[in-house]
Write a protein that holds these residues in place. Sequence first.
Motif, short mmCIF file in Angstrom:
data_model
loop_
_atom_site.label_atom_id
_atom_site.label_comp_id
_atom_site.label_asym_id
_atom_site.label_seq_id
_atom_site.Cartn_x
_atom_site.Cartn_y
_atom_site.Cartn_z
N GLU A 83 0.90 -1.14 -0.11
CA GLU A 83 -0.20 0.08 -0.12
C GLU A 83 0.98 1.14 0.15
O GLU A 83 0.40 2.27 -0.57
N LYS A 84 1.86 1.25 0.60
CA LYS A 84 2.84 2.40 0.89
C LYS A 84 3.33 2.62 -0.57
O LYS A 84 3.71 3.65 -0.69
N VAL A 85 4.01 1.45 -1.06
CA VAL A 85 4.61 1.80 -2.43
C VAL A 85 3.63 2.20 -3.44
O VAL A 85 4.02 3.49 -4.08
N LYS A 86 2.31 1.84 -3.43
CA LYS A 86 1.47 2.55 -4.36
C LYS A 86 0.74 3.75 -3.95
O LYS A 86 0.78 4.68 -4.82
N GLU A 87 1.22 4.31 -2.69
CA GLU A 87 0.61 5.42 -2.25
C GLU A 87 1.67 6.62 -2.91
O GLU A 87 1.54 7.51 -3.44
N THR A 88 3.04 5.93 -2.71
CA THR A 88 4.23 6.96 -3.24
C THR A 88 3.92 7.08 -4.77
O THR A 88 4.11 8.16 -5.22
N LEU A 114 1.04 -8.11 -10.41
CA LEU A 114 0.03 -9.46 -10.27
C LEU A 114 -0.95 -8.93 -9.47
O LEU A 114 -2.21 -9.53 -9.77
N HIS A 115 -0.83 -8.18 -8.52
CA HIS A 115 -1.70 -7.52 -7.58
C HIS A 115 -2.29 -6.29 -8.18
O HIS A 115 -3.09 -5.62 -7.16
N ASP A 116 -2.00 -5.98 -9.31
CA ASP A 116 -2.39 -4.32 -9.67
C ASP A 116 -3.93 -4.72 -10.46
O ASP A 116 -4.13 -4.25 -11.56
N ILE A 117 -4.87 -5.13 -9.64
CA ILE A 117 -6.37 -5.30 -10.15
C ILE A 117 -6.82 -4.12 -10.72
O ILE A 117 -7.51 -4.00 -11.70
N GLU A 118 -6.60 -2.90 -9.99
CA GLU A 118 -7.25 -1.46 -10.21
C GLU A 118 -6.36 -0.81 -11.51
O GLU A 118 -6.55 0.24 -11.74
N ASN A 119 -5.33 -1.46 -11.90
CA ASN A 119 -4.34 -0.90 -12.94
C ASN A 119 -3.70 0.59 -12.57
O ASN A 119 -3.93 1.44 -13.22
#
Length: 348
Positions: A83-88, A114-119
């Motif tokens: 989550e932190k990686v995605k937030e950055t 693989l976990h990037d369901i929301e693109n």
Amino acid sequence: MQIGLLTGGGDCPGLNAVIRAVVRKGQIQYGDLLTGFRDGWRGLIDNDAIELDVESCRGILPKGGTILGTSRTNPLKLEGGIEKVKETIRSRNLDGLIVIGGDDTLGVAHELSLHDIENELPIIVGVPKTIDNDLAATEVTFGFHTAVQIATDAIDRLHTTAESHDRVIVCEVMGRHAGWIATYAGIAGGAAEILIPEEPFDIGEICTKLTERHKKGRYASVVVIAEGAIPKDGTMQTVASGLDQFGHVRLGGIGALLAAEIEQRTGMESRVTILGHIQRGGTPTAFDRVLATRFGVAAIDAVHDRAANTMVALEAGSIIRVPLAQAIAQPKTVDPKLLHDVAGLFFS
Ligand code: F6P
């Protein structure tokens, strides 16, 4: 485009050459804005980054290490890490992310995709680095050539002191569970014996061969052993050590055990030299600078071609793109035939 870069895992000569190539081509040819994350995936978890441009990367081509720093931080193993990686990534509006690393660092990139369901993720492109040369999807990784040269120079030096003292000198080299550095440096350095993880060794056989060599009047022998080499079941005792965040056992030390065992079994005075991190430090060879530069250029091109979740690789002299999944699927190990083919040269 707004493009991020990170260098993860063990450092390796040539990392700065990749960074320089990405930044130069990105800024000058594409008009990109480049951000370098500090210490591998840790920089994305903590949103810790610096802006990169042609000026800040001037003079780094021949420098070893990485100006961005590196770590073995694994966001998949940390609470809320992903989550932190995605937030950055969101907060910095990244369009692309160039991940320079070995199987672990690239494995994280693959898992993220693989976990990037929301693109939500930017275009991720991998660049293979490791002195171990153990990535199957590329013919060679940058850093390997430099490590082999350093180890070969060391073996050359060990020969002269071994000969002066009539000693056996065991030289332990890195490579994790692949024997590439040992094989190449051992052949180039004319080692009497080369021991690699791909072929468990029999200490009894090695001592017999060294004794025979001595009887023929060759008093000094240099034995090269890869840090991941293992004795055949029950032929010699070894010790286990701790694990890192990727679950890898920390290697190093087999050389000392081997030297002690040789001395005890043969009566020949033996010494050990563990080359360790010397193999990873300092200036890259011309070969590694060229390969790293070509990989850097190919990586930024891949981002602009929207070739998501690929890794750049060397195949028959050309740079190609392979899916990240394929890049990390299996390690590249040494076919012991390579050693058997030249084995006759070692014991004369
Ligand atoms: O993967 C590169 C490498 O240098 C291996 O050859 C070695 O086993 C390992 O890294 C050492 O890691 P560290 O720098 O954490 O001691």
